[in-house]
Design a protein around this motif. Structure first.
Motif, PDB file in Angstrom:
ATOM      1  N   GLU A   1       0.810  -1.447   0.184  1.00 48.14           N
ATOM      2  CA  GLU A   1       0.074  -0.063   0.030  1.00 48.14           C
ATOM      3  C   GLU A   1       1.010   1.307   0.175  1.00 48.14           C
ATOM      4  O   GLU A   1       0.635   2.205  -0.645  1.00 48.14           O
ATOM      5  CB  GLU A   1      -1.031  -0.091   1.076  1.00 48.14           C
TER       6      GLU A   1
ATOM      7  N   SER B   1      -7.380  -3.469  -0.138  1.00 45.44           N
ATOM      8  CA  SER B   1      -8.254  -3.248   0.672  1.00 45.44           C
ATOM      9  C   SER B   1      -9.624  -4.226   0.987  1.00 45.44           C
ATOM     10  O   SER B   1      -9.766  -5.053   0.065  1.00 45.44           O
ATOM     11  CB  SER B   1      -8.937  -2.009  -0.363  1.00 45.44           C
TER      12      SER B   1
ATOM     13  N   ASP C   1     -15.312  -2.122   3.361  1.00 44.52           N
ATOM     14  CA  ASP C   1     -15.486  -0.821   2.919  1.00 44.52           C
ATOM     15  C   ASP C   1     -15.540  -0.053   4.205  1.00 44.52           C
ATOM     16  O   ASP C   1     -16.211   0.967   4.247  1.00 44.52           O
ATOM     17  CB  ASP C   1     -16.767  -0.234   2.318  1.00 44.52           C
TER      18      ASP C   1
ATOM     19  N   ASN D   1     -10.246   1.858   5.904  1.00 47.77           N
ATOM     20  CA  ASN D   1      -9.823   1.028   4.990  1.00 47.77           C
ATOM     21  C   ASN D   1      -8.868   1.590   4.114  1.00 47.77           C
ATOM     22  O   ASN D   1      -8.905   3.090   3.820  1.00 47.77           O
ATOM     23  CB  ASN D   1     -10.967   0.415   4.164  1.00 47.77           C
ATOM     24  N   TYR D   2      -8.008   0.827   3.474  1.00 52.44           N
ATOM     25  CA  TYR D   2      -7.124   1.562   2.801  1.00 52.44           C
ATOM     26  C   TYR D   2      -7.365   1.998   1.430  1.00 52.44           C
ATOM     27  O   TYR D   2      -8.193   1.207   0.642  1.00 52.44           O
ATOM     28  CB  TYR D   2      -6.032   0.662   2.454  1.00 52.44           C
ATOM     29  N   THR D   3      -7.023   3.249   0.943  1.00 48.05           N
ATOM     30  CA  THR D   3      -7.361   3.778  -0.467  1.00 48.05           C
ATOM     31  C   THR D   3      -6.206   4.439  -0.814  1.00 48.05           C
ATOM     32  O   THR D   3      -5.536   4.888  -0.028  1.00 48.05           O
ATOM     33  CB  THR D   3      -8.575   4.599  -0.419  1.00 48.05           C
TER      34      THR D   3
ATOM     35  N   SER E   1      -9.908   1.972  -3.960  1.00 44.70           N
ATOM     36  CA  SER E   1      -9.405   0.445  -3.298  1.00 44.70           C
ATOM     37  C   SER E   1      -8.371  -0.085  -3.897  1.00 44.70           C
ATOM     38  O   SER E   1      -8.176  -0.082  -5.351  1.00 44.70           O
ATOM     39  CB  SER E   1     -10.521  -0.313  -3.012  1.00 44.70           C
TER      40      SER E   1
END
Length: 269
Positions: free
Chosen positions: A6, A212, A215, A219-221, A227
């Motif tokens: 990420e 990801s 939701d 959560n990672y974006t 995502s």
DNA sequence: GAAGACCTGCTA
DNA sequence: TAGCAGGTCTTC
């Protein structure tokens, strides 16, 4: 939430967005502890006026290489992330620091849980080799120096930098090794399997733009709020009770080193 | 090692 | 309302 893939995705996107080469004109610190141990005033003074020459990364640390004495070292911890805006600055609800760059580009450091950190220094301390770059020899050497449980070892950033809870579970599954298996009991083949599993899982994560799951808010974006595509490829993490993709038995969940751990009791020995 | 601290927000 | 979260530090 962010682990190596990420952070690497964000690094590449920042570079593509042309962040490097720009001057940091103005620095806003919205949550003082983000820049701990410096005070916001000292941090601002040290960073303002510097040029971002390059963006690099080691483990989960993002490194803004500056033209001054220091680099800006950023750790996203659980919920940190960046986004960009252009022109007149409009602060977002979870912005903890904002760098206004030359050309009217604003770099927002967003972090709902406030765990993320920005530091000044040459290089982050206490890290082992990066999980994307570690070679088999190096991996074996460290593995042979200890008898710790494998999951605890993979999460130890001084052993290998960049592996977090998701990719640790995925790597152990790929290697068919039990998370609490002791390092000292591995055969040569098992050590090699673990090495390949770690590097493959991390590289796949990078290729797919990170993981990801669900939701949730934390959560990672990525830089653009999207995502990561690796979530759908995760085989064990977050799948407790669901069938193992290899043997069909339900996956087990336990705590190892206080971290949720999912594995297949049938496949992982 | 284990447990608590640091934090907020989502889910059950 | 309690419990949980992709991470690390500090203090037993």
């Amino acid at each position: 939430m962010p682990e190596l893939p990420e952070v690497e995705t964000i690094r590449r996107q920042l570079r593509e967005a042309g962040v490097n080469g720009r001057v940091i004109e103005t620095v806003h610190v919205e949550w003082p502890r983000t820049v701990d141990p410096l005070s916001p005033a000292v941090f601002r003074k040290q960073v303002a006026g510097c040029t971002i020459e390059r963006l690099s990364r080691h483990g989960k640390w993002l490194i803004f290489e500056l033209d001054g004495e220091n680099n800006l070292l950023v750790h996203l911890r659980m919920t940190g992330g960046f986004y960009l805006s252009q022109g007149t600055l409009k602060k977002g609800p979870h912005d903890r620091a904002i760098l206004q760059l030359s050309g009217g580009l604003n770099l927002h450091f967003r972090d709902p849980r406030k765990f993320g950190r920005m530091r000044l220094g040459a290089f982050p301390n206490g890290l082992g080799p990066d999980a994307m770059e570690i070679g088999p020899r190096q991996f074996f050497q460290t593995l042979e120096k200890t008898n710790r449980g494998l999951k605890a070892l993979l999460l130890d950033q001084s052993f290998i930098a960049g592996v977090g809870n998701i990719y640790a579970d995925e790597a152990l599954f790929e290697a068919r090794l039990h998370p609490e298996r002791r390092a000292g009991t591995l055969s040569e083949d098992e050590k090699l399997a673990l090495y390949h599993a770690v590097t493959q899982v991390i590289q796949a994560g990078v290729r797919n733009g990170g993981t990801s799951l669900g939701d949730g808010q934390g959560n990672y974006t990525d830089l653009n709020g999207n995502s990561g595509g690796h979530g759908e490829r995760v085989k064990v993490y977050g799948r407790a009770g669901q069938p193992c993709v290899v043997c069909g038995n339900p996956l087990s969940q336990t705590k190892v080193t206080q971290r949720t751990t999912v594995f297949c009791a049938h496949c992982q020995k």
